[in-house]
Motif scaffolding. Structure first.
Motif, PDB file in Angstrom:
ATOM      1  N   SER A  61       0.148  10.945   5.595  1.00 53.22           N
ATOM      2  CA  SER A  61       1.286  10.507   4.797  1.00 53.22           C
ATOM      3  C   SER A  61       2.366   9.930   5.708  1.00 53.22           C
ATOM      4  N   GLU A  62       2.810   8.685   5.395  1.00 48.89           N
ATOM      5  CA  GLU A  62       3.870   8.054   6.165  1.00 48.89           C
ATOM      6  C   GLU A  62       5.028   7.629   5.285  1.00 48.89           C
ATOM      7  N   THR A 113       0.828  -1.208   0.000  1.00 47.50           N
ATOM      8  CA  THR A 113       0.000   0.000   0.000  1.00 47.50           C
ATOM      9  C   THR A 113       0.858   1.252   0.000  1.00 47.50           C
ATOM     10  N   ARG A 114       1.923   1.217   0.800  1.00 48.22           N
ATOM     11  CA  ARG A 114       2.768   2.402   0.847  1.00 48.22           C
ATOM     12  C   ARG A 114       3.683   2.508  -0.372  1.00 48.22           C
ATOM     13  N   ILE A 115       3.925   1.383  -1.023  1.00 54.33           N
ATOM     14  CA  ILE A 115       4.596   1.474  -2.329  1.00 54.33           C
ATOM     15  C   ILE A 115       3.721   2.280  -3.288  1.00 54.33           C
ATOM     16  N   HIS A 116       2.416   2.009  -3.221  1.00 51.49           N
ATOM     17  CA  HIS A 116       1.464   2.744  -4.055  1.00 51.49           C
ATOM     18  C   HIS A 116       1.467   4.232  -3.678  1.00 51.49           C
ATOM     19  N   HIS A 141       3.884   5.870  -2.402  1.00 50.91           N
ATOM     20  CA  HIS A 141       5.165   6.443  -2.808  1.00 50.91           C
ATOM     21  C   HIS A 141       5.113   6.961  -4.237  1.00 50.91           C
ATOM     22  N   PHE A 142       4.394   6.264  -5.091  1.00 48.26           N
ATOM     23  CA  PHE A 142       4.344   6.663  -6.502  1.00 48.26           C
ATOM     24  C   PHE A 142       3.199   7.621  -6.803  1.00 48.26           C
ATOM     25  N   PHE A 143       2.036   7.471  -6.140  1.00 53.21           N
ATOM     26  CA  PHE A 143       0.846   8.228  -6.533  1.00 53.21           C
ATOM     27  C   PHE A 143       0.261   9.104  -5.427  1.00 53.21           C
ATOM     28  N   GLY A 144       0.868   9.144  -4.270  1.00 54.65           N
ATOM     29  CA  GLY A 144       0.343   9.985  -3.201  1.00 54.65           C
ATOM     30  C   GLY A 144      -0.743   9.283  -2.402  1.00 54.65           C
ATOM     31  N   ILE A 145      -1.153   9.942  -1.302  1.00 57.43           N
ATOM     32  CA  ILE A 145      -2.118   9.332  -0.399  1.00 57.43           C
ATOM     33  C   ILE A 145      -3.533   9.710  -0.779  1.00 57.43           C
TER      34      ILE A 145
END
Length: 634
Positions: A117-118, A102-105, A107-111
């Motif tokens: 944001s973590e 999820t956080r890979i996502h 990282h690329f597209f924002g929250i």
């Protein structure tokens, strides 16, 4: 797009074909199904290169989780209940992180909206729009095929909220957000130098409302159409709207006001304004370039205006008191017996300041000192900056078009006294004065001495107090509304107030000369029409008003007891009537009025005489004296 492109990482991705599990978040109850590697019993003393090879052997399903192709997995889950957390390196920015898919996502597209944001966004991908679009399309195509139930919070489609019906309608009609529209309005005002006060103008709000209610896709008219046909239509429309005001000219009379001025092209113009108790109306202006402004020329110009308005409707002509205008007024009175010529009261009162400056050296000296202080600060940006740091008020300089400039300049100096004193004692001021040349340095030192001299401020305050009644009368006469019946009484009050101010102090001995200057100017502007307005104002006959002491300790008396007023009133009756019989009727009706006979004896008439407007009072209670009521209303 070449700008912002980043060179691809030298680190090559390692494809893992047998990874069938979903990498999810532990807090989202995501499950992880990991396939054990065949070499788990190898020695722990492997070097880092061998560990990287082992981590790259972790299988992954790029169809369900396409972003795994954009990162390098460097370590699997560790510890108890570690969930789907993995160590990975971004191929674009080379950033090393430890998180779930999820956080890979993120990282690329924002929250998502509302999420915290973590993890940091990939700046390399943001700067490379072509690469960003490639990754985004790849993820969207994978999501359309279906995603794992554990990845609902990491989809691009979820970040694009479904549009409501209202949003669809907004898109259909291209409705813009209010803040965006406000900014468009602001840019339009600023780009054209339009003052912000236009936003308070009701006509501006009518324009906005008309645009909102206008046809779809409305476009503003061209400048050619606006300055030709639309301007003509606007003029005709305004003339039609002003017809009700013109209809009052017959019943309330009208005054023709004329003045000379120059436009932006420096062309000398003379305008014509028709005004009465119901409003003022600009009629027209003519260019007098190359034409001598003699009394005869101005008289012909004003006579043409009188004929256009209707000579029977015109009560008086008002101009300034220049010699040529006075000559024109006398000629008009010869042509039209019933029309009065009156000099502008405001202009005449303003000349009292100049007369005082010519008569008294101390008056001119104090004014010149104040003007020198203001001029020095306004002409030196460093001095002005230091003053502004000490004061919220601005210094005012003399303007040719401003009445009572002597009073305004000195009054503002008094208001800024403390700020001026604080400025000239600053060390910064002293250091700056030393940098000036000899002449300016001397002037700066003299200005500082004047600002710190108490005796100068006492003189400035004395001049302000003496001229304050004159200024307030100018301000009153320069405003809107009915003034004719009040000027005579207020002139007496003004002289009484000056007498009170000068009753003590160093300048008390000069009061007789000041009084003479004021009376000389009053004689030049006191014409019978002022006495008519004063005599026919009902509140000046009220007993309570007459019992109040006037300024200066004078005793008030009703207009019929003032010999000057009655003499001028009788002359006015003879002037505005066609024969002696009509004048006699007016005299009899005036006696009926001031003796309070008939309807004037009622309590309502006497109470309303104080509270009601004079014209409204005469239209209400003037039925028994119709001829006199007609004169009073005009």
């Amino acid at each position: 797009m070449v700008f912002g492109k980043r060179k691809p990482s030298r680190q090559e991705p390692i494809l893992e074909e047998n990874y069938e599990g979903d990498v999810g978040e532990h807090e989202d109850n995501n499950t992880v199904e990991e396939t054990q590697a065949s070499n788990t019993n190898q020695s722990s003393s492997r070097n880092s290169h061998e560990q990287a090879q082992e981590s790259q052997e972790i299988p992954m399903n790029s169809d369900i989780k396409p972003l795994l192709n954009e990162v390098i997995i460097t370590g699997g889950a560790q510890g108890k209940n570690s969930g789907g957390t993995k160590s990975w390196t971004c191929k674009h920015c080379n950033g090393q992180y430890k998180s779930s898919y999820t956080r890979i996502h993120y990282h690329f597209f924002g929250i998502l909206p509302g999420k915290k944001s973590e993890i940091r966004r990939c700046q390399s991908l943001i700067n490379n729009r072509e690469e960003y679009e490639r990754v985004r399309k790849m993820v969207m195509e994978a999501e359309k095929k279906g995603v794992s139930s554990s990845l609902k919070s990491s989809t691009i489609l979820r970040q694009q909220p479904q549009k409501s019906t209202a949003g669809a309608l907004d898109d259909m009609f291209k409705i813009m957000d209010k803040n965006i529209v406000d900014m468009k309005v602001m840019r339009g005002l600023c780009a054209n130098g339009i003052p912000f006060n236009v936003l308070r103008n009701p006509h501006f709000h009518e324009m906005i409302s008309a645009i909102n209610n206008g046809p779809r896709g409305y476009k503003a008219p061209s400048s050619e159409k606006a300055r030709t046909t639309l301007l003509d239509e606007c003029k005709r429309s305004l003339e039609k709207e002003l017809d009700p005001v013109k209809d009052t000219w017959f019943t309330h009379g009208v005054s023709i006001v004329s003045d000379g001025w120059s436009n932006v092209k420096r062309e000398p113009l003379i305008n014509i304004v028709a005004t009465n108790s119901r409003g003022a109306m600009f009629l027209y202006a003519e260019d007098f370039s190359g034409i001598p402004k003699t009394g005869e020329v101005i008289a012909d110009f004003l006579l043409a205006a009188i004929e256009e308005v209707g000579s029977s409707n015109v009560l008086q002509i008002v101009t300034d008191n220049a010699a040529n205008c006075e000559s024109a007024g006398r000629q008009i009175e010869e042509v039209h017996k019933h029309i009065f010529w009156s000099p502008c009261v405001v202009h005449t009162l303003n000349l009292i300041f100049k007369d005082l400056a010519k008569e008294f050296e101390w008056f001119e000296e104090i004014y010149n000192i104040g003007k020198a202080i203001v001029k020095f600060f306004l002409n030196h940006s460093h001095a002005l900056a230091m003053f502004r740091s000490q004061s919220k008020l601005e210094l005012l300089k003399v303007a040719q078009t401003r009445f009572a400039s002597h009073y305004i300049l000195l009054k503002r100096l008094i208001d800024c006294k403390e700020a001026l004193a604080s400025t000239v004692i600053l060390q910064k001021w002293k250091d700056w004065v030393k940098t000036l040349d000899a002449e300016k340095r001397k002037l700066g030192e003299e200005i500082a001495q004047a600002v710190l001299a108490d005796n100068i401020w006492d003189d400035v305050l004395a001049v302000v107090n003496i001229t304050k009644p004159i200024y307030y009368l100018i301000k009153y006469c320069d405003g809107d509304g009915q003034k004719m019946g009040e000027v005579y009484e207020r002139m007496d009050n003004m002289l009484g107030e000056i007498s009170e101010v000068m009753s003590s102090g160093p300048y008390s001995k000069y009061f007789p000369q000041v009084e003479n200057i004021v009376l000389q100017r009053w004689k030049k502007m006191n014409y019978p029409i002022h006495c008519v307005g004063y005599a026919l104002t009902p509140r000046f006959y009220d007993r309570e008003y007459l019992n109040k002491p006037a300024p200066g300790g004078f005793t008030r008396k009703s207009p019929n007891q003032d010999i000057e007023v009655i003499t001028s009133l009788m002359k006015a009756f003879d002037k505005i009537t066609e024969d002696g019989e009509e004048a006699e009727v007016l005299r009899q009706q005036y006696a009926f009025f001031h003796q309070r006979k008939g309807i004037f004896t009622t309590q309502a008439a006497q109470t309303d005489a104080v509270t009601m407007d004079a014209i409204d009072w005469w239209s209400t209670y003037g039925s028994q004296v119709p001829q006199l009521a007609e004169v009073a209303q005009k």
